[in-house]
Design a protein around this motif. Sequence first.
Motif, PDB file in Angstrom:
ATOM      1  N   UNK A   1       0.872  -1.213   0.100  1.00  0.00           N
ATOM      2  CA  UNK A   1       0.092   0.084   0.089  1.00  0.00           C
ATOM      3  C   UNK A   1       0.864   1.136  -0.006  1.00  0.00           C
ATOM      4  N   UNK A   2       0.744   2.136  -1.039  1.00  0.00           N
ATOM      5  CA  UNK A   2       1.600   3.368  -0.964  1.00  0.00           C
ATOM      6  C   UNK A   2       2.430   3.387  -2.121  1.00  0.00           C
ATOM      7  N   UNK A   3       2.653   1.885  -2.645  1.00  0.00           N
ATOM      8  CA  UNK A   3       3.495   2.026  -3.695  1.00  0.00           C
ATOM      9  C   UNK A   3       2.841   2.596  -5.078  1.00  0.00           C
ATOM     10  N   UNK A   4       3.361   3.483  -5.596  1.00  0.00           N
ATOM     11  CA  UNK A   4       2.725   3.977  -6.837  1.00  0.00           C
ATOM     12  C   UNK A   4       2.819   3.047  -8.078  1.00  0.00           C
ATOM     13  N   UNK A   5       3.401   1.755  -8.182  1.00  0.00           N
ATOM     14  CA  UNK A   5       3.692   0.998  -8.969  1.00  0.00           C
ATOM     15  C   UNK A   5       2.624  -0.323  -8.933  1.00  0.00           C
ATOM     16  N   UNK A   6       2.117  -0.176  -7.821  1.00  0.00           N
ATOM     17  CA  UNK A   6       1.079  -1.403  -7.416  1.00  0.00           C
ATOM     18  C   UNK A   6       0.080  -1.621  -8.601  1.00  0.00           C
ATOM     19  N   UNK A   7      -0.072  -3.066  -8.931  1.00  0.00           N
ATOM     20  CA  UNK A   7      -0.838  -3.426 -10.047  1.00  0.00           C
ATOM     21  C   UNK A   7      -2.053  -4.540  -9.447  1.00  0.00           C
ATOM     22  N   UNK A   8      -2.773  -4.645 -10.516  1.00  0.00           N
ATOM     23  CA  UNK A   8      -3.968  -5.599 -10.249  1.00  0.00           C
ATOM     24  C   UNK A   8      -3.827  -6.880  -9.183  1.00  0.00           C
ATOM     25  N   UNK A   9      -2.797  -7.272  -9.653  1.00  0.00           N
ATOM     26  CA  UNK A   9      -2.363  -8.544  -8.775  1.00  0.00           C
ATOM     27  C   UNK A   9      -2.089  -8.076  -7.327  1.00  0.00           C
ATOM     28  N   UNK A  10      -1.352  -7.013  -6.993  1.00  0.00           N
ATOM     29  CA  UNK A  10      -1.213  -6.600  -5.770  1.00  0.00           C
ATOM     30  C   UNK A  10      -2.251  -6.178  -5.200  1.00  0.00           C
ATOM     31  N   UNK A  11      -3.346  -5.672  -5.766  1.00  0.00           N
ATOM     32  CA  UNK A  11      -4.653  -5.106  -5.243  1.00  0.00           C
ATOM     33  C   UNK A  11      -5.246  -6.531  -4.648  1.00  0.00           C
ATOM     34  N   UNK A  12      -5.491  -7.444  -5.665  1.00  0.00           N
ATOM     35  CA  UNK A  12      -5.920  -8.610  -5.338  1.00  0.00           C
ATOM     36  C   UNK A  12      -5.541  -9.240  -3.936  1.00  0.00           C
ATOM     37  N   UNK A  13      -4.237  -9.147  -3.652  1.00  0.00           N
ATOM     38  CA  UNK A  13      -3.554  -9.544  -2.572  1.00  0.00           C
ATOM     39  C   UNK A  13      -3.896  -8.812  -1.556  1.00  0.00           C
TER      40      UNK A  13
END
Lengths: 223, 223
Positions: free
Chosen positions: B157-169
């Motif tokens: 959280x807070x990582x500007x490069x976060x992607x869909x898979x991270x969001x699912x995690x």
Amino acid sequence: MLLGDLALTWSDELLHAAGLTPVQFDAVLPLLSEMRTEVMLGQYLDLQATGELTDDVEATLTVNRYKTAKYTIERPLHVGAAIAGAGPEAMEAFTAYALPLGEAFQLRDDLLGVYGDPESTGKSQLDDLRAGKNTTLIALALRGSDSAQAARLRSLIGNPLLDERDAATIQEIFAATTARDAVEQMIDDRRAQALRALDDAPFTADAVNALKQIARMATVRNS
Amino acid sequence: MLLGDLALTWSDELLHAAGLTPVQFDAVLPLLSEMRTEVMLGQYLDLQATGELTDDVEATLTVNRYKTAKYTIERPLHVGAAIAGAGPEAMEAFTAYALPLGEAFQLRDDLLGVYGDPESTGKSQLDDLRAGKNTTLIALALRGSDSAQAARLRSLIGNPLLDERDAATIQEIFAATTARDAVEQMIDDRRAQALRALDDAPFTADAVNALKQIARMATVRNS
């Protein structure tokens, strides 16, 4: 930024608690709104011009008018006059006095930044030059410079590492281009114009004397 | 920043030109000043908490109360009520309705940021997570996490490069820690509290119906 907004809100609260009558309140509110809008426009113009020194003397005077002349002198007089129930004639007389005086006040401040005694101005003669703020003094100097002098001013002013020797170089160029003398003359002209405006103003003798004293204090040499 | 200050000044001008009577004006002004002070304190608290995710659920609710509940719901109702000449009993009833509803509204917004349909929220499900804003949802998840889950949340959280898979995690951890369910429950509790406050309020049936509709619209699921 939040602290500034908070101070703005608190200034409103002071006004609301000042015990004004509804009539006084109605007279003051539009003036305060206009004053705030004007100073923000002046600040915006100033920011737009930041980053490169300008030889546009008129542009510096426009910023001066909105950021200083109206905000520091004209509008405060209007606010007091409105509370006292002044009519349009008095308002116009305050404007005729305040705008030239306010410009003269800022021009004096520009000179004090470069030539003022740090003991009485409270700041080093290097601060303004290091900050590289566009002033009428600098614009006049650039306009009157040959290309070598202009290049020198542009390389020195705004440099945060500028030292006493650099400041002396800049002062020499201000003298050679007669920029300093020209600003002194502009101050004299504007103060005289402000004082002339009092001749026809519908003010009491006491008020005229107070306004004359303000004109002196706002433009006095201190260098 | 200048544009914000200008908008603040213009909002004052709108108020001044609204044709209020002196009595209405006097009733409204202190409320607007308090409202502005409150939202700035909320903004300050929010800024203070920025930079690191917090598991301090109560702190997120305090920011929520000042930034959203009071500013978005309570004070606008107070302003309208003051113009209509409402007494202290009505004012208190609006507070009893507005604060829990305003908190529920922000909690719904927090959930919509993570689970909302981008077609209707108008923003990607990644925006809020990338921005790393402290929310009650995240604080609850951190509080309920084991150390591996907490480390995962803090790194994502807070990582500007976060992607869909991270969001699912992240969504999996929100589910496993029951944070999402807990926030839904908090919304239900607060909406119910707001509606209960209407039972004893000195409002007309029409007003109560309108306030019930607002309570529904402000907290409706959309995911």
